[in-house]
Design an enzyme around this catalytic site. Structure first.
Site, PDB file in Angstrom:
ATOM      1  N   GLU A 183       0.834  -1.207   0.000  1.00 48.24           N
ATOM      2  CA  GLU A 183       0.000   0.000   0.000  1.00 48.24           C
ATOM      3  C   GLU A 183       0.868   1.257   0.000  1.00 48.24           C
ATOM      4  OE1 GLU A 183      -2.236   2.559   3.368  1.00 48.24           O
ATOM      5  OE2 GLU A 183      -2.217   0.389   3.618  1.00 48.24           O
ATOM      6  N   ASP A 200       0.816   3.899  -3.209  1.00 47.47           N
ATOM      7  CA  ASP A 200       0.439   5.309  -3.063  1.00 47.47           C
ATOM      8  C   ASP A 200       1.350   6.192  -3.908  1.00 47.47           C
ATOM      9  OD1 ASP A 200      -0.944   7.566  -1.544  1.00 47.47           O
ATOM     10  OD2 ASP A 200       1.147   7.917  -1.010  1.00 47.47           O
ATOM     11  N   ASP A 214      -7.031   1.348   0.311  1.00 48.74           N
ATOM     12  CA  ASP A 214      -5.691   0.839   0.636  1.00 48.74           C
ATOM     13  C   ASP A 214      -5.366  -0.414  -0.183  1.00 48.74           C
ATOM     14  OD1 ASP A 214      -5.467   2.867   2.456  1.00 48.74           O
ATOM     15  OD2 ASP A 214      -5.803   1.615   4.221  1.00 48.74           O
ATOM     16  N   GLU A 263      -4.424   0.482  -3.748  1.00 47.72           N
ATOM     17  CA  GLU A 263      -3.036   0.951  -3.835  1.00 47.72           C
ATOM     18  C   GLU A 263      -2.072  -0.225  -3.771  1.00 47.72           C
ATOM     19  OE1 GLU A 263      -3.357   5.474  -1.995  1.00 47.72           O
ATOM     20  OE2 GLU A 263      -2.879   3.812  -0.641  1.00 47.72           O
TER      21      GLU A 263
END
Length: 237
Positions: free
Chosen positions: A50, A54, A123, A126
């Site tokens: 995650e 991002d 999350d 990502e």
């Protein structure tokens, strides 16, 4: 991995249009910490992916905006990017590709509705982006993201969504009188992962605008925009 889990992951590959060379990376991206905590034999979960995803997502969206919208300045580009990569936007995309069906979560998280939490789904998305990046490289990750988010980016870039019309409506009414503003859900349609919402904004109990969107927040913004137009407010000011 069990045979059933492998089959589930292969189904997910079909949905997202990405074939993994190392399926265990996708499995890791779809493993929530609550599941790992309840299964001592599972040592890892998707939080590190995650973190990477991002940054990869931000790079993909930034590059797309930089190359396509040469007339927009840094501040505007930053606001557009922030709107596109926000939790509500990412969870919307996560539902479209049915991450909620394929993610492994703990029983406790399941009982509290974790499979439908915006934060958990955003999350996980990502983490999936990072898994694609690791397994197949930047171009594959970029193709995946833009396949699902390009229309959203372009819509936001045209000020269809990212303008905060709700705040503008509130500020406009506060300057003139104390008014009660209320947003009501009129309808909700579509599949669980691809819903459309219709919202009505009322000012002192009177219908003042309606709007539709793929999330309640988006529909509220469009309802507020319509209310402002009905009030004769110059939206370009």
């Amino acid at each position: 991995m069990t045979k059933d889990r492998i089959n589930e992951l292969k189904e997910f590959e079909e949905i997202i249009g990405v074939k993994f060379q190392k399926l265990f990376i996708l499995d890791l991206a779809l493993t929530h910490s609550s599941f790992a905590n309840e299964h001592p034999s599972i040592l890892n979960h998707n939080e590190r992916l995650e973190f990477l995803g991002d940054s990869v997502l931000s790079m993909i969206v930034s590059e797309y905006l930089y190359k396509k919208y040469k007339d927009k300045q840094e501040g505007k580009l930053s606001r557009i990017r922030a709107s596109v990569v926000c939790e509500s936007s990412l969870s919307e995309m996560a539902r479209k590709i049915m991450i909620n069906k394929y993610i492994s979560i703990g029983k406790g998280e399941e009982l509290t509705g974790g499979r439908n939490k915006d934060s958990l789904l955003a999350d996980a998305l990502e983490a999936v982006i990072a898994a694609i990046y690791i397994d197949s490289g930047y171009e594959a990750a970029k193709n995946f993201v833009l396949n699902f988010l390009k229309d959203k980016i372009d819509a936001v870039s045209k000020d269809e969504i990212f303008n905060d019309y709700k705040s503008k409506l509130q500020e406009y009414l506060q300057k003139r009188q104390d008014c009660l503003i209320k947003y009501n859900l009129l309808s909700e349609s579509g599949l669980p992962h691809d819903k459309t919402f219709e919202i009505e904004v009322q000012i002192d109990g009177k219908s003042s605008g309606k709007g539709k969107g793929k999330s309640k927040k988006e529909a509220e913004q469009r309802a507020a925009k319509q209310a402002l137009k009905n009030l004769g407010v110059d939206l370009d000011e």
